[in-house]
Design an enzyme around this catalytic site. Structure first.
Site, PDB file in Angstrom:
ATOM      1  N   HIS A 161       2.754   3.379  -9.192  1.00 52.14           N
ATOM      2  CA  HIS A 161       2.573   1.943  -9.434  1.00 52.14           C
ATOM      3  C   HIS A 161       3.822   1.332 -10.067  1.00 52.14           C
ATOM      4  CE1 HIS A 161      -1.474   2.118  -8.054  1.00 52.14           C
ATOM      5  NE2 HIS A 161      -1.931   2.834  -9.076  1.00 52.14           N
ATOM      6  N   ILE A 194      -6.443  -5.628   7.120  1.00 54.80           N
ATOM      7  CA  ILE A 194      -6.052  -6.726   6.244  1.00 54.80           C
ATOM      8  C   ILE A 194      -6.783  -6.700   4.904  1.00 54.80           C
ATOM      9  CG2 ILE A 194      -5.399  -8.170   8.199  1.00 54.80           C
ATOM     10  CD1 ILE A 194      -7.931  -9.816   7.698  1.00 54.80           C
ATOM     11  N   ASN A 203       1.434   3.328  -3.001  1.00 55.32           N
ATOM     12  CA  ASN A 203       1.989   3.748  -4.290  1.00 55.32           C
ATOM     13  C   ASN A 203       1.503   5.140  -4.681  1.00 55.32           C
ATOM     14  OD1 ASN A 203       3.274   1.282  -4.525  1.00 55.32           O
ATOM     15  ND2 ASN A 203       1.755   0.399  -5.906  1.00 55.32           N
ATOM     16  N   ASP A 223       0.840  -1.192   0.000  1.00 56.26           N
ATOM     17  CA  ASP A 223       0.000   0.000   0.000  1.00 56.26           C
ATOM     18  C   ASP A 223       0.881   1.250   0.000  1.00 56.26           C
ATOM     19  OD1 ASP A 223      -2.307   1.468  -0.013  1.00 56.26           O
ATOM     20  OD2 ASP A 223      -2.723   1.252   2.125  1.00 56.26           O
ATOM     21  N   THR A 239     -10.215  -7.508  -5.680  1.00 56.65           N
ATOM     22  CA  THR A 239     -11.520  -7.427  -6.350  1.00 56.65           C
ATOM     23  C   THR A 239     -12.142  -6.052  -6.154  1.00 56.65           C
ATOM     24  OG1 THR A 239     -12.484  -8.423  -4.344  1.00 56.65           O
ATOM     25  CG2 THR A 239     -11.989  -9.902  -6.168  1.00 56.65           C
ATOM     26  N   ARG A 269       0.273   7.496  -2.713  1.00 55.79           N
ATOM     27  CA  ARG A 269       0.802   8.523  -1.799  1.00 55.79           C
ATOM     28  C   ARG A 269       2.261   8.850  -2.111  1.00 55.79           C
ATOM     29  NH1 ARG A 269      -2.190   6.153   3.525  1.00 55.79           N
ATOM     30  NH2 ARG A 269      -2.628   4.517   2.016  1.00 55.79           N
ATOM     31  N   LEU A 280      12.214 -20.216  -4.035  1.00 54.24           N
ATOM     32  CA  LEU A 280      11.189 -19.433  -3.335  1.00 54.24           C
ATOM     33  C   LEU A 280       9.925 -19.508  -4.166  1.00 54.24           C
ATOM     34  CD1 LEU A 280      11.515 -15.956  -1.673  1.00 54.24           C
ATOM     35  CD2 LEU A 280       9.820 -16.245  -3.482  1.00 54.24           C
TER      36      LEU A 280
END
Length: 538
Positions: free
Chosen positions: A320, A477, A305, A303, A349, A307, A414
């Site tokens: 972004h 969340i 981007n 969260d 979504t 700002r 990973l």
């Protein structure tokens, strides 16, 4: 043969540009790989500039000191004379002269670079302060970046200055790569003032015995370096769109080098930093887990981007793009810290409710990230999976993500789960529908349904429970992985996502390692961190 984009029509000029490309590819693989992202018509100009710069450095570095001085003086005079006349028969200088004259680039920048290298040739530079070091780096690499900036069609007056800062940040990474070799030869390109502040001298760097002071000294250099990276970060938005991937790649490389030194601290004095690329291909680095228990599965809500973009005076889409760059940086940092599973919330979504123009820009950015990041992730041994709805994305983007899954399916270093068009309630609802259909078909009795039955109907049935959730900027969340977060440790970081880096992830891992996890047990049962099994305490 190099595509000269119409710049060099004669065989001699084509050969000159080809010689420069070969020089860059052999000696500067990371730059060669970045230049490959540029439109074909401007690549030869970059090969010419950096091929000439590489040969300039070779002349300044090789041979006996008295011979070097004489050769370099001749090279310097010949370069400046040919720039004025516009004529050269030298196989490398010919391309530089043709590029500078043909593209109306500033020859004074070439002269400034020559003056800096000449001073370095005469005596190993010693920097009293970071400002002194910066003046050297500007003359050494910053002016080269300024030289090619007009080719990128800059959009503002700050672009040339910031691209010079970016080049300085990249050169700091090169200095750390070469640090053990330079120290062994008695060379130190780091500020003496900072050394004295920690009671150190160059001999202490060579011996490597005063670990705590050396760590503090390296941390002080990271502060300087981070300042350069943060200052340079907006530059990618200041050129035309087709040139932005080139600058984003340079930024990402410098940021990953910064993260590596953050991980090594004083060990960098003896180990240096491995190049991220060799001849343009990614190099995988071994994990260096932190002491204590490392979370197996880290989930991240990226969260901030928008700002970040607003704070830098940039359009939203540039936030972004910076955020996508940080996503690659996160995967590299997680792998280095020994984390085996990373899940990132890339598009929810609920994000469909954003303005249409932002959605278009966001998906263009994401498509570019997938196209350019797939091979990088594959080379680093990352297995990619997609969690979310697959019926609403543009078919070309959905196909690209599926191809990335297929390309990386056998990797095991990973696992990266990209949550795209993902919503936790939709995932649970879809799983419930699937179970209901099984019950109607008689394949399962409602009274026999257990949690494992619902779990096997989730988007990624094999996805392990989340051990650590990290969210930047906010403290919620947001409908992310509700099934898997049942017993996760939650950590909220106020940092906007594009500014997140290895040190912040390392701090989160350390905090996680120090927590007691009870999993709903009573006060006499405490779970060891990293384990789902409670153990009885005294």
């Amino acid at each position: 043969m190099v595509n000269d984009g119409g710049l060099g029509r004669s065989p001699e000029l084509s050969a000159a540009y080809a010689a420069c490309e070969s020089q860059v590819r052999q000696s500067y693989g990371a730059m060669w790989a970045a230049i490959a992202l540029l439109p074909a018509d401007v690549r030869p100009c970059f090969y010419a500039i950096h091929g000439w710069a590489l040969q300039t450095d070779q002349i300044a570095d090789e041979g006996a000191p008295e011979d070097r001085s004489e050769r370099f003086a001749r090279w310097r005079v010949d370069t400046l004379t040919e720039l004025r006349s516009g004529l050269s028969t030298h196989p490398v200088r010919r391309a530089l002269v043709h590029t500078v004259r043909g593209q109306d680039l500033d020859p004074e920048l070439v002269e400034e670079h020559l003056e800096t290298v000449w001073a370095d040739c005469a005596a190993v530079p010693v920097f009293e302060t970071f400002a002194d070091q910066r003046r050297y780096m500007r003359g050494s690499t910053g002016v080269l970046a300024e030289l090619w900036m007009p080719l990128l069609k800059p959009s503002g007056p700050e672009a040339a200055r910031l691209v010079s800062v970016l080049a300085e940040a990249c050169q700091v990474g090169d200095m750390f790569e070469d640090l053990p070799v330079d120290l062994a030869a008695g060379r130190c390109f780091l500020p003496r003032q900072d050394l004295r502040r920690f009671g150190l001298d160059v001999a202490d760097l060579q011996r490597g015995e005063r670990g705590e002071a050396l760590d503090a000294f390296v941390d002080s250099q990271l502060i300087h370096w981070r300042g350069l990276l943060e200052e340079a970060a907006p530059v990618a938005a200041m050129v035309a769109l087709e040139y932005q991937p080139f600058l984003h790649t340079l930024l990402l490389g410098a940021q990953m080098h910064y993260d590596e030194v953050t991980l090594l601290r004083s060990r960098v004095l003896s180990e240096g930093v491995e190049p991220l690329t060799v001849d343009g291909s990614a190099r995988r680095r071994a994990a260096r887990p932190e002491p204590g228990v490392v979370p197996n599965h880290v989930a991240v809500i990226m969260d901030g981007n928008r700002r970040w973009a607003q704070a830098h005076g940039l359009p939203v889409d540039q936030g972004h793009r910076a955020g996508m760059r940080t996503a690659l940086r996160l995967v590299n940092a997680a792998q280095r810290l020994g984390i085996r599973h990373v899940s990132i919330y890339m598009f929810s979504t609920e994000n469909w409710d954003r303005p249409q123009d932002e959605l278009v820009a966001l998906f263009e950015t994401f498509a570019d990230w997938v196209a350019r990041g797939a091979e990088w992730l594959h080379q680093f041994g990352v297995k990619v999976r997609w969690s979310g709805r697959r019926d609403r994305l543009d078919p070309s983007l959905a196909s690209s993500i599926a191809l990335m899954e297929s390309l990386t399916s056998n990797n095991d270093v990973l696992t990266l789960t990209m949550c795209v068009d993902y919503g936790g309630r939709e995932e649970m609802t879809a799983a419930t529908r699937a179970l209901a259909a099984e019950a109607v078909a008689g394949r399962i009795r409602p009274e026999d349904i257990e949690p494992a039955d619902l779990a096997r109907n989730l988007y990624v049935p094999e996805l392990p429970d989340v051990d650590l959730l990290i969210r930047t900027c906010e403290q919620r969340i947001s409908n992310f992985l509700p099934w898997h977060l049942a017993y996760a440790e939650l950590m909220f970081d106020p940092t906007p996502w594009p500014d997140y880096h290895l040190a912040r992830l390392r701090d989160a891992v350390r905090a996680y390692s120090g927590r007691e996890r009870r999993f709903g047990g009573n006060s006499g049962l405490v779970a060891q961190v990293g384990s789902r099994e409670p153990v009885r305490t005294a």
